[in-house]
Design a protein around this motif. Structure first.
Motif, PDB file in Angstrom:
ATOM      1  N   LEU A 133       0.829  -1.197   0.000  1.00  0.00           N
ATOM      2  CA  LEU A 133       0.000   0.000   0.000  1.00  0.00           C
ATOM      3  C   LEU A 133       0.865   1.249   0.000  1.00  0.00           C
ATOM      4  O   LEU A 133       1.915   1.285   0.625  1.00  0.00           O
ATOM      5  CB  LEU A 133      -0.910   0.014   1.228  1.00  0.00           C
ATOM      6  CG  LEU A 133      -1.898  -1.138   1.373  1.00  0.00           C
ATOM      7  CD1 LEU A 133      -2.746  -0.942   2.616  1.00  0.00           C
ATOM      8  CD2 LEU A 133      -2.782  -1.265   0.143  1.00  0.00           C
ATOM      9  N   THR A 134       0.394   2.265  -0.692  1.00  0.00           N
ATOM     10  CA  THR A 134       1.086   3.544  -0.665  1.00  0.00           C
ATOM     11  C   THR A 134       0.802   4.230   0.671  1.00  0.00           C
ATOM     12  O   THR A 134      -0.155   3.872   1.374  1.00  0.00           O
ATOM     13  CB  THR A 134       0.597   4.442  -1.815  1.00  0.00           C
ATOM     14  OG1 THR A 134      -0.797   4.746  -1.597  1.00  0.00           O
ATOM     15  CG2 THR A 134       0.751   3.732  -3.157  1.00  0.00           C
ATOM     16  N   LEU A 142      -6.855   3.628   4.873  1.00  0.00           N
ATOM     17  CA  LEU A 142      -7.248   2.401   5.567  1.00  0.00           C
ATOM     18  C   LEU A 142      -7.390   2.657   7.063  1.00  0.00           C
ATOM     19  O   LEU A 142      -8.364   2.217   7.689  1.00  0.00           O
ATOM     20  CB  LEU A 142      -6.216   1.299   5.312  1.00  0.00           C
ATOM     21  CG  LEU A 142      -6.450  -0.028   6.036  1.00  0.00           C
ATOM     22  CD1 LEU A 142      -7.784  -0.635   5.638  1.00  0.00           C
ATOM     23  CD2 LEU A 142      -5.320  -1.009   5.739  1.00  0.00           C
ATOM     24  N   ALA A 143      -6.435   3.398   7.662  1.00  0.00           N
ATOM     25  CA  ALA A 143      -6.523   3.716   9.086  1.00  0.00           C
ATOM     26  C   ALA A 143      -7.758   4.559   9.385  1.00  0.00           C
ATOM     27  O   ALA A 143      -8.431   4.361  10.405  1.00  0.00           O
ATOM     28  CB  ALA A 143      -5.258   4.454   9.532  1.00  0.00           C
ATOM     29  N   ARG A 144      -8.089   5.498   8.507  1.00  0.00           N
ATOM     30  CA  ARG A 144      -9.279   6.333   8.702  1.00  0.00           C
ATOM     31  C   ARG A 144     -10.553   5.489   8.659  1.00  0.00           C
ATOM     32  O   ARG A 144     -11.444   5.644   9.493  1.00  0.00           O
ATOM     33  CB  ARG A 144      -9.340   7.409   7.628  1.00  0.00           C
ATOM     34  CG  ARG A 144     -10.486   8.400   7.798  1.00  0.00           C
ATOM     35  CD  ARG A 144     -10.592   9.331   6.609  1.00  0.00           C
ATOM     36  NE  ARG A 144     -11.117   8.645   5.447  1.00  0.00           N
ATOM     37  CZ  ARG A 144     -12.420   8.469   5.212  1.00  0.00           C
ATOM     38  NH1 ARG A 144     -13.325   8.934   6.067  1.00  0.00           N
ATOM     39  NH2 ARG A 144     -12.832   7.840   4.134  1.00  0.00           N
ATOM     40  N   ILE A 145     -10.633   4.582   7.704  1.00  0.00           N
ATOM     41  CA  ILE A 145     -11.819   3.753   7.548  1.00  0.00           C
ATOM     42  C   ILE A 145     -12.001   2.834   8.747  1.00  0.00           C
ATOM     43  O   ILE A 145     -13.109   2.662   9.269  1.00  0.00           O
ATOM     44  CB  ILE A 145     -11.726   2.932   6.251  1.00  0.00           C
ATOM     45  CG1 ILE A 145     -11.758   3.878   5.041  1.00  0.00           C
ATOM     46  CG2 ILE A 145     -12.859   1.917   6.157  1.00  0.00           C
ATOM     47  CD1 ILE A 145     -11.372   3.210   3.748  1.00  0.00           C
ATOM     48  N   LEU A 146     -10.916   2.236   9.215  1.00  0.00           N
ATOM     49  CA  LEU A 146     -11.011   1.323  10.353  1.00  0.00           C
ATOM     50  C   LEU A 146     -11.398   2.048  11.628  1.00  0.00           C
ATOM     51  O   LEU A 146     -11.883   1.425  12.573  1.00  0.00           O
ATOM     52  CB  LEU A 146      -9.679   0.580  10.543  1.00  0.00           C
ATOM     53  CG  LEU A 146      -9.291  -0.394   9.425  1.00  0.00           C
ATOM     54  CD1 LEU A 146      -7.937  -1.037   9.714  1.00  0.00           C
ATOM     55  CD2 LEU A 146     -10.352  -1.474   9.247  1.00  0.00           C
ATOM     56  N   GLY A 147     -11.210   3.370  11.668  1.00  0.00           N
ATOM     57  CA  GLY A 147     -11.569   4.134  12.854  1.00  0.00           C
ATOM     58  C   GLY A 147     -12.979   4.698  12.820  1.00  0.00           C
ATOM     59  O   GLY A 147     -13.406   5.354  13.768  1.00  0.00           O
ATOM     60  N   TRP A 204      -4.917  -6.678  -1.840  1.00  0.00           N
ATOM     61  CA  TRP A 204      -3.695  -6.702  -1.041  1.00  0.00           C
ATOM     62  C   TRP A 204      -3.498  -8.069  -0.404  1.00  0.00           C
ATOM     63  O   TRP A 204      -4.193  -8.453   0.524  1.00  0.00           O
ATOM     64  CB  TRP A 204      -3.793  -5.619   0.029  1.00  0.00           C
ATOM     65  CG  TRP A 204      -2.556  -5.458   0.854  1.00  0.00           C
ATOM     66  CD1 TRP A 204      -1.280  -5.783   0.501  1.00  0.00           C
ATOM     67  CD2 TRP A 204      -2.463  -4.915   2.168  1.00  0.00           C
ATOM     68  NE1 TRP A 204      -0.407  -5.473   1.493  1.00  0.00           N
ATOM     69  CE2 TRP A 204      -1.108  -4.944   2.536  1.00  0.00           C
ATOM     70  CE3 TRP A 204      -3.397  -4.413   3.056  1.00  0.00           C
ATOM     71  CZ2 TRP A 204      -0.673  -4.482   3.771  1.00  0.00           C
ATOM     72  CZ3 TRP A 204      -2.953  -3.948   4.276  1.00  0.00           C
ATOM     73  CH2 TRP A 204      -1.614  -3.990   4.628  1.00  0.00           C
ATOM     74  N   GLN A 205      -2.540  -8.815  -0.934  1.00  0.00           N
ATOM     75  CA  GLN A 205      -2.138 -10.072  -0.305  1.00  0.00           C
ATOM     76  C   GLN A 205      -0.698 -10.348  -0.711  1.00  0.00           C
ATOM     77  O   GLN A 205      -0.306 -10.160  -1.856  1.00  0.00           O
ATOM     78  CB  GLN A 205      -3.038 -11.233  -0.737  1.00  0.00           C
ATOM     79  CG  GLN A 205      -2.936 -11.594  -2.209  1.00  0.00           C
ATOM     80  CD  GLN A 205      -3.675 -12.861  -2.548  1.00  0.00           C
ATOM     81  OE1 GLN A 205      -4.430 -13.373  -1.739  1.00  0.00           O
ATOM     82  NE2 GLN A 205      -3.451 -13.375  -3.738  1.00  0.00           N
ATOM     83  N   TRP A 206       0.084 -10.784   0.238  1.00  0.00           N
ATOM     84  CA  TRP A 206       1.484 -11.057  -0.045  1.00  0.00           C
ATOM     85  C   TRP A 206       1.603 -12.353  -0.843  1.00  0.00           C
ATOM     86  O   TRP A 206       0.988 -13.356  -0.536  1.00  0.00           O
ATOM     87  CB  TRP A 206       2.276 -11.173   1.255  1.00  0.00           C
ATOM     88  CG  TRP A 206       2.281  -9.883   2.031  1.00  0.00           C
ATOM     89  CD1 TRP A 206       1.660  -9.628   3.219  1.00  0.00           C
ATOM     90  CD2 TRP A 206       2.906  -8.659   1.651  1.00  0.00           C
ATOM     91  NE1 TRP A 206       1.854  -8.331   3.606  1.00  0.00           N
ATOM     92  CE2 TRP A 206       2.620  -7.710   2.662  1.00  0.00           C
ATOM     93  CE3 TRP A 206       3.668  -8.275   0.559  1.00  0.00           C
ATOM     94  CZ2 TRP A 206       3.079  -6.406   2.608  1.00  0.00           C
ATOM     95  CZ3 TRP A 206       4.124  -6.963   0.514  1.00  0.00           C
ATOM     96  CH2 TRP A 206       3.840  -6.047   1.529  1.00  0.00           C
ATOM     97  N   GLY A 207       2.430 -12.296  -1.885  1.00  0.00           N
ATOM     98  CA  GLY A 207       2.677 -13.494  -2.670  1.00  0.00           C
ATOM     99  C   GLY A 207       1.584 -13.826  -3.652  1.00  0.00           C
ATOM    100  O   GLY A 207       1.573 -14.910  -4.239  1.00  0.00           O
ATOM    101  N   GLY A 208       0.611 -12.928  -3.852  1.00  0.00           N
ATOM    102  CA  GLY A 208      -0.479 -13.198  -4.778  1.00  0.00           C
ATOM    103  C   GLY A 208      -0.036 -13.019  -6.226  1.00  0.00           C
ATOM    104  O   GLY A 208       0.998 -12.408  -6.512  1.00  0.00           O
ATOM    105  N   TYR A 263     -10.252  -5.391   3.849  1.00  0.00           N
ATOM    106  CA  TYR A 263      -9.911  -5.994   2.553  1.00  0.00           C
ATOM    107  C   TYR A 263      -9.717  -4.841   1.582  1.00  0.00           C
ATOM    108  O   TYR A 263     -10.647  -4.106   1.268  1.00  0.00           O
ATOM    109  CB  TYR A 263     -11.034  -6.918   2.100  1.00  0.00           C
ATOM    110  CG  TYR A 263     -10.833  -7.558   0.743  1.00  0.00           C
ATOM    111  CD1 TYR A 263     -10.188  -8.781   0.604  1.00  0.00           C
ATOM    112  CD2 TYR A 263     -11.318  -6.943  -0.410  1.00  0.00           C
ATOM    113  CE1 TYR A 263     -10.015  -9.367  -0.638  1.00  0.00           C
ATOM    114  CE2 TYR A 263     -11.153  -7.529  -1.649  1.00  0.00           C
ATOM    115  CZ  TYR A 263     -10.500  -8.744  -1.750  1.00  0.00           C
ATOM    116  OH  TYR A 263     -10.336  -9.323  -2.993  1.00  0.00           O
ATOM    117  N   VAL A 264      -8.482  -4.670   1.140  1.00  0.00           N
ATOM    118  CA  VAL A 264      -8.122  -3.529   0.301  1.00  0.00           C
ATOM    119  C   VAL A 264      -8.007  -3.984  -1.150  1.00  0.00           C
ATOM    120  O   VAL A 264      -7.415  -5.020  -1.439  1.00  0.00           O
ATOM    121  CB  VAL A 264      -6.793  -2.910   0.773  1.00  0.00           C
ATOM    122  CG1 VAL A 264      -6.343  -1.809  -0.183  1.00  0.00           C
ATOM    123  CG2 VAL A 264      -6.946  -2.340   2.184  1.00  0.00           C
TER     124      VAL A 264
END
Length: 229
Positions: A30-31, A38-43, A160-164, A188-189
Motif C-alpha cells: 500500500l502507498t 485504511l486507518a481512517r476507515i477502520l476508525g 492486497w495479499q502477499w505473494g499473490g 480488505y483492500v
C-alpha cells in the motif's frame, strides 16, 4: 557475424520482455496515502454511516442510536414462605455489519490523440465481521452515444495479499463476476485499474458505459431480523 546478429536479437527480446513486465507490475504493498485511508476507515463507527437500518423485532428498545436494540421479557414474581430463586438468561444476537469505502465512483477520459491509455481508477476498502461477496456487474466497452461504435475497454483488479499473482488486463465484459471474501475484519483492500484503446478509426464523439456498472456487497451471514430501510 551471424552469432552477433542472433545475440543482438536475443538482447532486444529480453529488453522488450523486461519493459513489458515493468509495465504490468503492480507493487504488492500500500502507498502511504492508502495506508492513511485504511486507518481512517477502520476508525469509523456507526454514526459515520451514510445509510440507516431498520430491525424487525417486536418490543425492541433502542439502547444506542443505530447500534443496538434490546427486548426485555419474562417478568418474575414470587410470594411464599420459601427462599426464592429466579433463573436469569442474557443472550445476544450479533448482526453482520459492513463498511465499504471507495475513493471514486466515476472516471472521465479526455482523449486528444489515438493511443492506449490506462490509470489506477479506484481504491477501495471493505470491512465486515462475516463472509461477504464483492459483486461486479454491468461493465462494458465504452459506446458512442448515438451509434454502435465502441472503444475497447479493459479492467484490472488487485487486492492486497502477499505473494499473490500479478493481475491481468481483461476485457470489460469479462471483468464482471463475484469475488468471495472471508471475514475481512481487518480490512480488505483492493484497486481497480482502467484502460482504453483509442484507434485512428475512433470517431470524435462522447462515449460511455451504456448501462452503467455496479459494485455490490452481499452479506452472507446476516441475521433475518435486519432489514434495509
Amino acid at each position: 557475424m551471424k552469432w552477433f546478429v542472433i545475440l543482438g536479437v536475443v538482447v532486444c527480446l529480453l529488453f522488450v520482455g523486461a519493459v513489458a513486465w515493468a509495465e504490468e507490475e503492480i507493487p504488492n504493498e500500500l502507498t502511504p496515502e492508502e495506508q492513511a485511508e485504511l486507518a481512517r476507515i477502520l476508525g469509523m463507527g456507526p454514526d459515520d454511516s451514510t445509510n440507516t437500518v431498520n430491525v424487525d423485532i417486536p418490543g425492541a428498545q433502542c439502547i444506542y442510536p443505530k447500534g443496538a436494540w434490546a427486548v426485555i421479557t419474562k417478568p418474575y414474581f414470587f410470594s411464599c414462605n420459601l427462599d426464592p430463586c429466579a433463573e436469569v438468561q442474557v443472550k445476544a444476537s450479533v448482526a453482520q455489519w459492513v463498511t465499504l469505502s471507495l475513493s471514486a465512483t466515476e472516471i472521465k477520459w479526455y482523449v486528444l490523440k489515438p493511443g492506449c491509455y490506462d490509470t489506477k481508477w479506484l481504491f477501495g476498502c471493505l470491512t465486515s465481521n462475516g463472509d461477504v461477496d464483492l459483486v461486479f456487474s454491468g461493465f462494458e466497452d465504452l459506446k458512442k452515444t448515438d451509434e454502435d461504435k465502441t472503444i475497447p475497454t479493459y479492467y484490472k483488479y488487485w487486492h492486497w495479499q502477499w505473494g499473490g499473482p500479478w493481475p491481468q488486463w481483461v476485457r470489460a465484459s469479462n471483468f464482471n463476476g463475484t469475488r468471495s471474501i472471508t471475514e475481512p475484519i481487518f480490512g480488505y483492500v483492493f484497486r481497480i485499474y482502467n484502460k482504453i484503446e483509442v484507434s485512428h478509426l475512433t470517431p470524435a464523439c462522447e462515449y460511455e458505459d451504456p448501462n452503467g456498472a455496479t459494485i455490490c456487497v452481499t452479506l452472507k451471514e446476516q441475521k433475518t431480523w435486519v432489514k434495509s430501510s
